[in-house]
Motif scaffolding. Structure first.
Motif, PDB file in Angstrom:
ATOM      1  N   VAL A  87     132.607 -95.016 -17.784  1.00  0.00           N
ATOM      2  CA  VAL A  87     131.617 -95.773 -17.011  1.00  0.00           C
ATOM      3  C   VAL A  87     130.306 -94.995 -17.041  1.00  0.00           C
ATOM      4  CG1 VAL A  87     131.033 -96.689 -14.725  1.00  0.00           C
ATOM      5  CG2 VAL A  87     133.433 -96.669 -15.483  1.00  0.00           C
ATOM      6  N   GLU A  88     129.242 -95.697 -17.382  1.00  0.00           N
ATOM      7  CA  GLU A  88     127.907 -95.099 -17.360  1.00  0.00           C
ATOM      8  C   GLU A  88     127.043 -95.930 -16.433  1.00  0.00           C
ATOM      9  OE1 GLU A  88     126.855 -95.479 -21.461  1.00  0.00           O
ATOM     10  OE2 GLU A  88     127.637 -93.497 -21.953  1.00  0.00           O
ATOM     11  N   GLY A  89     126.106 -95.273 -15.776  1.00  0.00           N
ATOM     12  CA  GLY A  89     125.249 -96.026 -14.879  1.00  0.00           C
ATOM     13  C   GLY A  89     124.013 -95.264 -14.481  1.00  0.00           C
ATOM     14  N   ILE A  90     123.213 -95.957 -13.693  1.00  0.00           N
ATOM     15  CA  ILE A  90     121.961 -95.398 -13.200  1.00  0.00           C
ATOM     16  C   ILE A  90     121.834 -95.690 -11.720  1.00  0.00           C
ATOM     17  CG2 ILE A  90     119.447 -95.687 -13.256  1.00  0.00           C
ATOM     18  CD1 ILE A  90     119.665 -96.177 -16.237  1.00  0.00           C
ATOM     19  N   ASP A  91     121.460 -94.679 -10.960  1.00  0.00           N
ATOM     20  CA  ASP A  91     121.039 -94.836  -9.573  1.00  0.00           C
ATOM     21  C   ASP A  91     119.516 -94.745  -9.578  1.00  0.00           C
ATOM     22  OD1 ASP A  91     123.646 -94.919  -8.626  1.00  0.00           O
ATOM     23  OD2 ASP A  91     123.688 -92.806  -8.059  1.00  0.00           O
ATOM     24  N   LYS A  92     118.855 -95.820  -9.177  1.00  0.00           N
ATOM     25  CA  LYS A  92     117.392 -95.800  -9.080  1.00  0.00           C
ATOM     26  C   LYS A  92     117.037 -95.690  -7.605  1.00  0.00           C
ATOM     27  CE  LYS A  92     113.202 -98.432  -9.748  1.00  0.00           C
ATOM     28  NZ  LYS A  92     112.704 -99.778  -9.495  1.00  0.00           N
ATOM     29  N   LEU A  93     116.343 -94.638  -7.259  1.00  0.00           N
ATOM     30  CA  LEU A  93     115.946 -94.379  -5.879  1.00  0.00           C
ATOM     31  C   LEU A  93     114.443 -94.603  -5.734  1.00  0.00           C
ATOM     32  CD1 LEU A  93     117.809 -90.974  -5.560  1.00  0.00           C
ATOM     33  CD2 LEU A  93     118.557 -93.138  -4.582  1.00  0.00           C
ATOM     34  N   THR A  94     114.074 -95.321  -4.685  1.00  0.00           N
ATOM     35  CA  THR A  94     112.668 -95.518  -4.352  1.00  0.00           C
ATOM     36  C   THR A  94     112.415 -94.863  -3.005  1.00  0.00           C
ATOM     37  OG1 THR A  94     112.696 -97.623  -5.534  1.00  0.00           O
ATOM     38  CG2 THR A  94     110.837 -97.232  -4.047  1.00  0.00           C
ATOM     39  N   PHE A  95     111.314 -94.132  -2.898  1.00  0.00           N
ATOM     40  CA  PHE A  95     111.012 -93.340  -1.706  1.00  0.00           C
ATOM     41  C   PHE A  95     109.728 -93.827  -1.037  1.00  0.00           C
ATOM     42  CE2 PHE A  95     113.396 -90.766  -4.639  1.00  0.00           C
ATOM     43  CZ  PHE A  95     114.306 -90.096  -3.848  1.00  0.00           C
ATOM     44  N   ASP A  96     109.658 -93.652   0.289  1.00  0.00           N
ATOM     45  CA  ASP A  96     108.420 -93.944   1.006  1.00  0.00           C
ATOM     46  C   ASP A  96     107.531 -92.698   1.000  1.00  0.00           C
ATOM     47  OD1 ASP A  96     109.385 -92.219   3.011  1.00  0.00           O
ATOM     48  OD2 ASP A  96     109.728 -93.821   4.470  1.00  0.00           O
ATOM     49  N   VAL A  97     106.386 -92.770   1.653  1.00  0.00           N
ATOM     50  CA  VAL A  97     105.444 -91.648   1.644  1.00  0.00           C
ATOM     51  C   VAL A  97     105.978 -90.423   2.377  1.00  0.00           C
ATOM     52  CG1 VAL A  97     103.401 -93.094   1.370  1.00  0.00           C
ATOM     53  CG2 VAL A  97     104.207 -92.541   3.662  1.00  0.00           C
ATOM     54  N   ASP A  98     106.988 -90.610   3.232  1.00  0.00           N
ATOM     55  CA  ASP A  98     107.599 -89.485   3.945  1.00  0.00           C
ATOM     56  C   ASP A  98     108.767 -88.877   3.172  1.00  0.00           C
ATOM     57  OD1 ASP A  98     105.859 -89.708   6.176  1.00  0.00           O
ATOM     58  OD2 ASP A  98     107.067 -91.389   6.918  1.00  0.00           O
ATOM     59  N   GLY A  99     109.071 -89.426   1.993  1.00  0.00           N
ATOM     60  CA  GLY A  99     110.162 -88.899   1.180  1.00  0.00           C
ATOM     61  C   GLY A  99     111.524 -89.474   1.527  1.00  0.00           C
ATOM     62  N   LEU A 100     111.564 -90.522   2.349  1.00  0.00           N
ATOM     63  CA  LEU A 100     112.834 -91.166   2.686  1.00  0.00           C
ATOM     64  C   LEU A 100     113.138 -92.270   1.677  1.00  0.00           C
ATOM     65  CD1 LEU A 100     112.506 -91.473   6.559  1.00  0.00           C
ATOM     66  CD2 LEU A 100     113.822 -89.787   5.261  1.00  0.00           C
ATOM     67  N   ILE A 101     114.419 -92.471   1.417  1.00  0.00           N
ATOM     68  CA  ILE A 101     114.840 -93.486   0.451  1.00  0.00           C
ATOM     69  C   ILE A 101     114.724 -94.862   1.094  1.00  0.00           C
ATOM     70  CG2 ILE A 101     116.735 -94.340  -0.974  1.00  0.00           C
ATOM     71  CD1 ILE A 101     117.796 -91.379  -0.959  1.00  0.00           C
ATOM     72  N   THR A 102     113.994 -95.751   0.424  1.00  0.00           N
ATOM     73  CA  THR A 102     113.846 -97.123   0.909  1.00  0.00           C
ATOM     74  C   THR A 102     114.788 -98.069   0.185  1.00  0.00           C
ATOM     75  OG1 THR A 102     112.083 -97.622  -0.670  1.00  0.00           O
ATOM     76  CG2 THR A 102     111.424 -96.792   1.503  1.00  0.00           C
ATOM     77  N   GLU A 103     115.156 -97.707  -1.050  1.00  0.00           N
ATOM     78  CA  GLU A 103     116.035 -98.564  -1.836  1.00  0.00           C
ATOM     79  C   GLU A 103     116.849 -97.728  -2.811  1.00  0.00           C
ATOM     80  OE1 GLU A 103     115.159-102.681  -3.820  1.00  0.00           O
ATOM     81  OE2 GLU A 103     114.661-101.109  -5.274  1.00  0.00           O
ATOM     82  N   LEU A 104     118.116 -98.098  -2.934  1.00  0.00           N
ATOM     83  CA  LEU A 104     119.012 -97.544  -3.952  1.00  0.00           C
ATOM     84  C   LEU A 104     119.517 -98.725  -4.761  1.00  0.00           C
ATOM     85  CD1 LEU A 104     120.876 -95.557  -5.394  1.00  0.00           C
ATOM     86  CD2 LEU A 104     122.381 -95.634  -3.401  1.00  0.00           C
ATOM     87  N   LYS A 105     119.170 -98.727  -6.036  1.00  0.00           N
ATOM     88  CA  LYS A 105     119.596 -99.795  -6.939  1.00  0.00           C
ATOM     89  C   LYS A 105     120.514 -99.172  -7.988  1.00  0.00           C
ATOM     90  CE  LYS A 105     116.413-102.607  -8.368  1.00  0.00           C
ATOM     91  NZ  LYS A 105     115.255-103.156  -9.111  1.00  0.00           N
TER      92      LYS A 105
END
Length: 134
Positions: A87-105
């Motif tokens: 199994v291969e995959g990708i975790d895409k993390l998006t961060f806000d200006v404070d460095g907190l994760i807003t989205e995990l795709k």
């Protein structure tokens, strides 16, 4: 890098320690569902289930980590083995200006691995009391 603490928690098998890394309104976008799971608590339940499914064989590892600090986005490529399938995959993390994760795709390949992971995740999510996102 913004994603270092998330990566360390996942690789160490301590996703509960990742709670403080997510915003209260964070979203998890599944590779098999159209609607996201929303809210930190739901995201953490999904991560706990994923830890049991993807990490069960002890072969889960991140193989690449790419980050764009200007766009506040990180890509963590992973590999693991489940029931003898690679199994291969990708975790895409998006961060806000404070460095907190807003989205995990999450994205997974090949299609047969996605089907396997999807079925195992459905079972595990019901065990942790999380149904389909509303």
């Amino acid at each position: 890098m913004l994603s270092d603490r998330f990566r360390a928690a996942v690789e160490g098998g301590h996703v509960d320690q990742a709670a403080e890394l997510f915003r209260d309104d964070a979203a998890f976008r599944s590779p098999v569902l159209f609607k996201p799971y929303e809210g930190r608590e739901q995201v953490l339940k999904v991560l706990r289930a994923a830890e049991r499914v993807l990490g069960a064989g002890g072969t889960f590892r991140y193989v690449h980590q790419l980050e764009d600090p200007d766009d506040r986005v990180a890509i963590l490529e992973f590999a693991t083995e489940i029931d003898g399938k690679q199994v291969e995959g990708i975790d895409k993390l998006t961060f806000d200006v404070d460095g907190l994760i807003t989205e995990l795709k999450v994205m997974i390949r090949p299609a047969s691995a996605l089907q396997l992971v999807g079925a195992k995740m459905a079972d595990e999510l019901s065990r942790v009391g999380l149904g389909l996102p509303g």
